[in-house]
Design a protein around this motif. Structure first.
Motif, PDB file in Angstrom:
ATOM      1  N   ALA A   1     -64.981 -72.694 -61.807  1.00  0.00           N
ATOM      2  CA  ALA A   1     -63.908 -72.508 -60.829  1.00  0.00           C
ATOM      3  C   ALA A   1     -63.389 -71.076 -60.895  1.00  0.00           C
ATOM      4  O   ALA A   1     -63.039 -70.484 -59.866  1.00  0.00           O
ATOM      5  CB  ALA A   1     -62.778 -73.506 -61.094  1.00  0.00           C
ATOM      6  N   LEU A   2     -63.355 -70.508 -62.093  1.00  0.00           N
ATOM      7  CA  LEU A   2     -62.889 -69.134 -62.252  1.00  0.00           C
ATOM      8  C   LEU A   2     -63.843 -68.145 -61.581  1.00  0.00           C
ATOM      9  O   LEU A   2     -63.396 -67.195 -60.939  1.00  0.00           O
ATOM     10  CB  LEU A   2     -62.708 -68.800 -63.732  1.00  0.00           C
ATOM     11  CG  LEU A   2     -62.056 -67.467 -64.055  1.00  0.00           C
ATOM     12  CD1 LEU A   2     -60.672 -67.350 -63.406  1.00  0.00           C
ATOM     13  CD2 LEU A   2     -61.959 -67.280 -65.566  1.00  0.00           C
ATOM     14  N   HIS A   3     -65.140 -68.376 -61.698  1.00  0.00           N
ATOM     15  CA  HIS A   3     -66.108 -67.533 -60.981  1.00  0.00           C
ATOM     16  C   HIS A   3     -65.826 -67.554 -59.481  1.00  0.00           C
ATOM     17  O   HIS A   3     -65.782 -66.518 -58.824  1.00  0.00           O
ATOM     18  CB  HIS A   3     -67.544 -68.034 -61.197  1.00  0.00           C
ATOM     19  CG  HIS A   3     -68.172 -67.650 -62.481  1.00  0.00           C
ATOM     20  ND1 HIS A   3     -68.098 -68.441 -63.595  1.00  0.00           N
ATOM     21  CD2 HIS A   3     -68.904 -66.570 -62.832  1.00  0.00           C
ATOM     22  CE1 HIS A   3     -68.755 -67.870 -64.586  1.00  0.00           C
ATOM     23  NE2 HIS A   3     -69.256 -66.723 -64.150  1.00  0.00           N
TER      24      HIS A   3
ATOM     25  N   GLN B   1     -59.058 -64.730 -54.982  1.00  0.00           N
ATOM     26  CA  GLN B   1     -57.881 -65.596 -55.040  1.00  0.00           C
ATOM     27  C   GLN B   1     -57.099 -65.342 -56.335  1.00  0.00           C
ATOM     28  O   GLN B   1     -57.183 -66.117 -57.281  1.00  0.00           O
ATOM     29  CB  GLN B   1     -58.309 -67.058 -54.985  1.00  0.00           C
ATOM     30  CG  GLN B   1     -59.045 -67.429 -53.710  1.00  0.00           C
ATOM     31  CD  GLN B   1     -59.398 -68.901 -53.714  1.00  0.00           C
ATOM     32  OE1 GLN B   1     -58.532 -69.759 -53.884  1.00  0.00           O
ATOM     33  NE2 GLN B   1     -60.674 -69.178 -53.546  1.00  0.00           N
ATOM     34  N   PRO B   2     -56.323 -64.247 -56.392  1.00  0.00           N
ATOM     35  CA  PRO B   2     -55.606 -63.926 -57.638  1.00  0.00           C
ATOM     36  C   PRO B   2     -54.631 -65.008 -58.092  1.00  0.00           C
ATOM     37  O   PRO B   2     -54.473 -65.225 -59.298  1.00  0.00           O
ATOM     38  CB  PRO B   2     -54.897 -62.614 -57.328  1.00  0.00           C
ATOM     39  CG  PRO B   2     -54.956 -62.441 -55.864  1.00  0.00           C
ATOM     40  CD  PRO B   2     -56.084 -63.257 -55.350  1.00  0.00           C
ATOM     41  N   ASP B   3     -53.985 -65.716 -57.165  1.00  0.00           N
ATOM     42  CA  ASP B   3     -53.075 -66.792 -57.567  1.00  0.00           C
ATOM     43  C   ASP B   3     -53.846 -67.912 -58.271  1.00  0.00           C
ATOM     44  O   ASP B   3     -53.376 -68.482 -59.267  1.00  0.00           O
ATOM     45  CB  ASP B   3     -52.305 -67.348 -56.373  1.00  0.00           C
ATOM     46  CG  ASP B   3     -51.314 -66.350 -55.805  1.00  0.00           C
ATOM     47  OD1 ASP B   3     -50.902 -65.423 -56.543  1.00  0.00           O
ATOM     48  OD2 ASP B   3     -50.949 -66.482 -54.621  1.00  0.00           O
ATOM     49  N   MET B   4     -55.018 -68.214 -57.755  1.00  0.00           N
ATOM     50  CA  MET B   4     -55.855 -69.244 -58.363  1.00  0.00           C
ATOM     51  C   MET B   4     -56.358 -68.778 -59.730  1.00  0.00           C
ATOM     52  O   MET B   4     -56.394 -69.561 -60.691  1.00  0.00           O
ATOM     53  CB  MET B   4     -57.036 -69.584 -57.450  1.00  0.00           C
ATOM     54  CG  MET B   4     -57.860 -70.749 -57.938  1.00  0.00           C
ATOM     55  SD  MET B   4     -56.953 -72.306 -57.921  1.00  0.00           S
ATOM     56  CE  MET B   4     -56.771 -72.562 -56.155  1.00  0.00           C
ATOM     57  N   VAL B   5     -56.729 -67.510 -59.829  1.00  0.00           N
ATOM     58  CA  VAL B   5     -57.174 -66.959 -61.107  1.00  0.00           C
ATOM     59  C   VAL B   5     -56.045 -67.080 -62.130  1.00  0.00           C
ATOM     60  O   VAL B   5     -56.264 -67.524 -63.262  1.00  0.00           O
ATOM     61  CB  VAL B   5     -57.640 -65.488 -60.958  1.00  0.00           C
ATOM     62  CG1 VAL B   5     -57.888 -64.841 -62.314  1.00  0.00           C
ATOM     63  CG2 VAL B   5     -58.889 -65.423 -60.087  1.00  0.00           C
TER      64      VAL B   5
ATOM     65  N   SER C   1     -53.856 -69.559 -66.865  1.00  0.00           N
ATOM     66  CA  SER C   1     -52.695 -70.175 -67.528  1.00  0.00           C
ATOM     67  C   SER C   1     -53.045 -71.532 -68.135  1.00  0.00           C
ATOM     68  O   SER C   1     -52.370 -71.997 -69.044  1.00  0.00           O
ATOM     69  CB  SER C   1     -51.527 -70.322 -66.550  1.00  0.00           C
ATOM     70  OG  SER C   1     -51.758 -71.384 -65.643  1.00  0.00           O
ATOM     71  N   ARG C   2     -54.111 -72.139 -67.649  1.00  0.00           N
ATOM     72  CA  ARG C   2     -54.577 -73.430 -68.176  1.00  0.00           C
ATOM     73  C   ARG C   2     -55.644 -73.254 -69.253  1.00  0.00           C
ATOM     74  O   ARG C   2     -56.357 -74.182 -69.603  1.00  0.00           O
ATOM     75  CB  ARG C   2     -55.123 -74.309 -67.048  1.00  0.00           C
ATOM     76  CG  ARG C   2     -54.118 -74.647 -65.987  1.00  0.00           C
ATOM     77  CD  ARG C   2     -52.979 -75.477 -66.585  1.00  0.00           C
ATOM     78  NE  ARG C   2     -51.954 -75.705 -65.589  1.00  0.00           N
ATOM     79  CZ  ARG C   2     -51.563 -76.899 -65.199  1.00  0.00           C
ATOM     80  NH1 ARG C   2     -52.073 -77.978 -65.720  1.00  0.00           N
ATOM     81  NH2 ARG C   2     -50.624 -77.001 -64.284  1.00  0.00           N
ATOM     82  N   ASN C   3     -55.751 -72.024 -69.762  1.00  0.00           N
ATOM     83  CA  ASN C   3     -56.650 -71.702 -70.880  1.00  0.00           C
ATOM     84  C   ASN C   3     -58.134 -71.902 -70.573  1.00  0.00           C
ATOM     85  O   ASN C   3     -58.899 -72.333 -71.431  1.00  0.00           O
ATOM     86  CB  ASN C   3     -56.269 -72.485 -72.143  1.00  0.00           C
ATOM     87  CG  ASN C   3     -54.882 -72.129 -72.620  1.00  0.00           C
ATOM     88  OD1 ASN C   3     -54.511 -70.962 -72.636  1.00  0.00           O
ATOM     89  ND2 ASN C   3     -54.103 -73.132 -72.987  1.00  0.00           N
ATOM     90  N   CYS C   4     -58.536 -71.576 -69.358  1.00  0.00           N
ATOM     91  CA  CYS C   4     -59.961 -71.645 -69.057  1.00  0.00           C
ATOM     92  C   CYS C   4     -60.684 -70.545 -69.840  1.00  0.00           C
ATOM     93  O   CYS C   4     -60.083 -69.549 -70.234  1.00  0.00           O
ATOM     94  CB  CYS C   4     -60.215 -71.493 -67.563  1.00  0.00           C
ATOM     95  SG  CYS C   4     -59.838 -69.873 -66.920  1.00  0.00           S
ATOM     96  N   GLU C   5     -61.953 -70.743 -70.074  1.00  0.00           N
ATOM     97  CA  GLU C   5     -62.722 -69.744 -70.801  1.00  0.00           C
ATOM     98  C   GLU C   5     -63.022 -68.573 -69.871  1.00  0.00           C
ATOM     99  O   GLU C   5     -63.583 -68.744 -68.793  1.00  0.00           O
ATOM    100  CB  GLU C   5     -64.009 -70.353 -71.343  1.00  0.00           C
ATOM    101  CG  GLU C   5     -63.744 -71.365 -72.442  1.00  0.00           C
ATOM    102  CD  GLU C   5     -65.014 -71.818 -73.106  1.00  0.00           C
ATOM    103  OE1 GLU C   5     -65.868 -70.972 -73.414  1.00  0.00           O
ATOM    104  OE2 GLU C   5     -65.138 -73.032 -73.307  1.00  0.00           O
ATOM    105  N   LEU C   6     -62.671 -67.370 -70.313  1.00  0.00           N
ATOM    106  CA  LEU C   6     -62.778 -66.184 -69.465  1.00  0.00           C
ATOM    107  C   LEU C   6     -64.179 -65.593 -69.432  1.00  0.00           C
ATOM    108  O   LEU C   6     -64.519 -64.890 -68.489  1.00  0.00           O
ATOM    109  CB  LEU C   6     -61.795 -65.111 -69.952  1.00  0.00           C
ATOM    110  CG  LEU C   6     -60.328 -65.498 -69.981  1.00  0.00           C
ATOM    111  CD1 LEU C   6     -59.493 -64.335 -70.489  1.00  0.00           C
ATOM    112  CD2 LEU C   6     -59.856 -65.948 -68.616  1.00  0.00           C
ATOM    113  N   ASN C   7     -64.974 -65.839 -70.446  1.00  0.00           N
ATOM    114  CA  ASN C   7     -66.258 -65.142 -70.569  1.00  0.00           C
ATOM    115  C   ASN C   7     -67.479 -66.041 -70.370  1.00  0.00           C
ATOM    116  O   ASN C   7     -68.575 -65.695 -70.805  1.00  0.00           O
ATOM    117  CB  ASN C   7     -66.333 -64.438 -71.923  1.00  0.00           C
ATOM    118  CG  ASN C   7     -65.273 -63.376 -72.055  1.00  0.00           C
ATOM    119  OD1 ASN C   7     -65.051 -62.579 -71.154  1.00  0.00           O
ATOM    120  ND2 ASN C   7     -64.584 -63.370 -73.180  1.00  0.00           N
TER     121      ASN C   7
END
Length: 150
Positions: free
Chosen positions: A17-19, A26-30, A35-41
């Motif tokens: 979803a982050l990709h 969608q910066p608000d979605m990002v 904020s929900r601790n999704c994995e960034l990498n």
């Protein structure tokens, strides 16, 4: 420098979803996902992280959120390119500034890709070469075979 081993699979894109939020600007979605601790990498089938997608598709607000929250700017994709390579290709000096501020390696090159300075030279991007040299890129940069690029 972190290198990710990735194998292409044609049946799934492996995008999170982050990709998708980064690719579609969608910066608000990002911000919500971060904020929900999704994995960034995490990476997709081409080993592109959400940060690489954001930079590649010129979504600076999304990339900035990721960088501020600890996304690694030095991960290479399947082609040996980092987010910095894509920012150089796009001639996006603002993004390059941010990537450098958050610790990207300006002289990194992989077994398949040249340093960002050489990328700018090979694409005849004079302004980008001048900019990178001001940011301490190695004026004596060599390619991945340890030779000067023509």
């Amino acid at each position: 420098m972190l290198t990710v081993t990735c194998f292409k699979k044609s049946s799934h894109s492996h995008r999170t979803a982050l990709h998708l939020a980064c690719a579609t600007g969608q910066p608000d979605m990002v911000s919500l996902l971060v904020s929900r601790n999704c994995e960034l990498n995490l990476y997709d089938r081409e080993c592109r992280t959400p940060l690489i997608k954001a930079v590649q598709l010129r979504q600076e607000a999304c990339a900035t959120i990721l960088l501020k929250n600890g996304a690694n700017p030095n991960i290479m994709d399947f082609y040996g390119r980092t987010a910095l390579h894509y920012a150089v290709y796009n001639e996006d000096t603002s993004m390059i500034e941010k990537l450098l501020f958050y610790g990207t390696d300006i002289v990194e090159c992989s077994k398949d890709e040249c340093q960002p300075l050489l990328l700018a030279v090979s694409r005849a991007k004079v302004n980008m070469v001048e900019f990178l040299l001001k940011k301490n890129a190695n004026v004596n940069a060599v390619d991945f075979l340890n030779r000067y690029r023509p």
